[in-house]
Design a protein around this motif. Structure first.
Motif, PDB file in Angstrom:
ATOM      1  N   GLU A 403      16.095  -0.823  13.969  1.00 33.14           N
ATOM      2  CA  GLU A 403      14.706  -1.155  14.314  1.00 33.14           C
ATOM      3  C   GLU A 403      13.891  -1.671  13.124  1.00 33.14           C
ATOM      4  N   ILE A 404      14.452  -1.679  11.921  1.00 39.17           N
ATOM      5  CA  ILE A 404      13.682  -2.160  10.775  1.00 39.17           C
ATOM      6  C   ILE A 404      14.407  -3.318  10.091  1.00 39.17           C
ATOM      7  N   TYR A 405      13.630  -4.074   9.282  1.00 44.40           N
ATOM      8  CA  TYR A 405      14.273  -5.144   8.517  1.00 44.40           C
ATOM      9  C   TYR A 405      14.738  -4.554   7.178  1.00 44.40           C
ATOM     10  N   PRO A 406      15.747  -5.179   6.572  1.00 52.30           N
ATOM     11  CA  PRO A 406      16.242  -4.637   5.304  1.00 52.30           C
ATOM     12  C   PRO A 406      15.267  -4.916   4.169  1.00 52.30           C
ATOM     13  N   GLU A 407      15.224  -4.058   3.193  1.00 48.38           N
ATOM     14  CA  GLU A 407      14.371  -4.270   2.024  1.00 48.38           C
ATOM     15  C   GLU A 407      15.204  -4.958   0.941  1.00 48.38           C
TER      16      GLU A 407
END
Ligand SMILES: NC(=O)c1ccc[n+]([C@@H]2O[C@H](COP(=O)([O-])OP(=O)(O)OC[C@H]3O[C@@H](n4cnc5c(N)ncnc54)[C@H](O)[C@@H]3O)[C@@H](O)[C@H]2O)c1
Length: 439
Positions: A403-407
């Motif tokens: 659910e999140i984008y990679p940092e």
């Protein structure tokens, strides 16, 4: 005194076995380097676990211990190495062939390196097309091969009386594959192993064997490997940490230094052209379009995630990004990476940045292998399981929750890593707010 730790961390007692698929340039430079450092023949430059400090508390407190004194890490003398390769060369011979380290240095660590004889690999020419070797497990289904790897792991554990093990993939980049039906659940995956499903890559058989044996798995190459629902499920079920993908070393390291700076100053980007020449075996494997596609995917995704064109359309909407890798044997491991960056400033006025990074791939990668081995072992002893996002710092394509984008910003990644260590030990997280100094 009661501990303030947020997690219970088991002590780093006994021997830590490091199991490496791929006894090539990166892994031998890592192992030879550790042996050299142990003998006082060199400094582990590039390694956070060996050289970096971590600030604790307020800036006025003057508390900055070495990371290795702050969290309990295995010592270099506690490491033992083993691995698999399709070639029979010992780690000493493979290191000589890789031509990264000088022969005079390798002579001094010949004894421990010569004792590392690669076990027979699980290999599939459909996944790595440019090379072939004799040291391969021939018989049986993919499930049989997974069982053989598990036996290799147990034998290694017994032989070295290892208290704990870590597996880190340093083998060639496999051709590009997307997750398929067989990667959806552990059950699907196990059926696939038994039926020799062509969608299961060798790296996934190693990862499966590691996880089934209770061994944390890190992926230094861009292959899909554990980035599938089935292997994630297995890691969680077994309480085992995993991380990947693709060591962030030369050009992408530079990209994740420069791009956050451009964005921080709200400077625009018209285009970024990156090209490389390199002449090692990695370069040869990457000549194959299938393997290059896997690499290209991880290299290209970095800029979009850092620059966030959807938030800053005037600056980053249509920038052109190209990455090339050219196999050029005379260079060996001494890669040259060029970047031409077309940027624009105030009122759209164009400017250019040129980078010519004369780097050494394996010299940059070796300290990352060491840190990942030690931090993954720490994570395991701290009961952390599944994706270790705090280790994104080391990867071009960090694994992340769906659910999140990679940092990708290396400075945010470093803060995340250090804050995770502070959190483990119950220290205040550092927010860099600092208003208290001016009250
Ligand atoms: N050096 C870097 O800066 C860097 C950065 C990011 C990623 N990587 C990745 O790390 C990996 C290793 O790089 P390298 O320069 O050491 O390459 P290398 O070609 O020197 O070594 C890889 C070794 O893996 C072996 N191998 C291939 N398939 C195997 C299998 N199924 N099982 C066991 N062994 C197998 C090969 O025989 C070879 O000896 C590559 O995938 C590379 O793309 C390297």
């Amino acid at each position: 005194m009661p501990s303030k730790d947020n997690v219970q961390i088991a002590p780093a007692d006994g021997t830590l076995g490091v199991l490496i698929p791929g006894i090539g340039a990166v892994s031998t430079t890592f192992m030879a380097g550790v042996e050299a450092v142990k003998r006082g023949l060199g400094v582990p430059v590039g390694s956070l676990t060996q050289l970096s400090t971590i600030r604790l508390g307020k800036r006025t407190e003057g508390r900055s211990p070495l990371i290795r004194n702050f969290v309990p890490l295995a010592g270099l003398n506690d490491l033992v190495f083993g691995g698999w390769d399709i070639f029979e060369d010992t780690a000493y011979e493979a290191a000589l062939n890789a031509k990264v380290l000088e022969t005079s240095l390798l002579e001094k660590v010949k004894e421990p390196l010569s004792a590392i004889r690669p076990m027979k690999a699980v290999f599939d020419h459909e996944y790595v097309r440019r090379i072939n070797g004799p040291n391969v497990k021939q018989q049986g289904t993919k499930m049989d091969k997974a069982q053989m790897l598990m036996e290799d792991i147990e034998q290694f554990r017994k032989k070295h009386n290892a208290s704990r093990l870590i597996m880190i993939w340093c083998a060639s980049t496999e051709v590009f594959h997307k997750p398929a039906a067989v990667h959806q659940t552990v059950k699907d995956f196990e059926c696939g192993l038994m039926k020799d499903d062509p969608e299961i890559a060798p790296s996934q058989i190693y990862a499966y064997a590691a996880l089934k044996s209770g061994v944390p798995f890190a992926n230094g190459a861009p292959n899909l490997t554990t980035d599938t629902p089935a292997l994630l499920e297995l890691a969680k079920e077994r309480n085992i940490p995993i991380c990947g993908k693709d060591f962030k070393t030369g050009q992408t390291f530079m990209k994740t230094l420069i791009a956050p700076g451009l964005k921080a100053r709200m400077l625009g980007l018209n285009g970024w052209f990156s090209t490389n020449i390199l002449g090692n075996r990695d370069g040869e494997v990457l000549e194959d379009p299938g393997s290059f596609k896997t690499k290209e995917e991880t290299k290209l995704s970095v800029l979009d995630h850092i620059l966030q064109p959807e938030l800053y359309p005037e600056l980053y909407k249509n920038f052109y990004h190209a990455v090339r890798i050219n196999y050029y044997p005379p260079r060996g491991d001494a890669k040259e990476g060029w970047d031409n960056i077309d940027i624009f400033g105030w009122l759209g006025y164009p400017m250019q940045i040129k980078i010519d990074f004369l780097c050494r791939d394996s010299i940059l990668a070796a300290p990352l292998v060491l840190d990942l081995v030690l931090f993954m072992d720490l994570a395991q002893r701290a009961g952390m399981r599944g994706i270790q996002e705090w280790l994104s710092f080391y990867f071009k394509a960090p694994m992340h929750a769906p659910e999140i984008y990679p940092e990708h910003d290396i400075f945010i990644q470093l803060m995340k890593l250090k804050n995770t260590l502070r959190w483990m030990r119950g220290e205040d997280l550092i927010t860099h707010l600092g208003l208290e100094y001016y009250d």
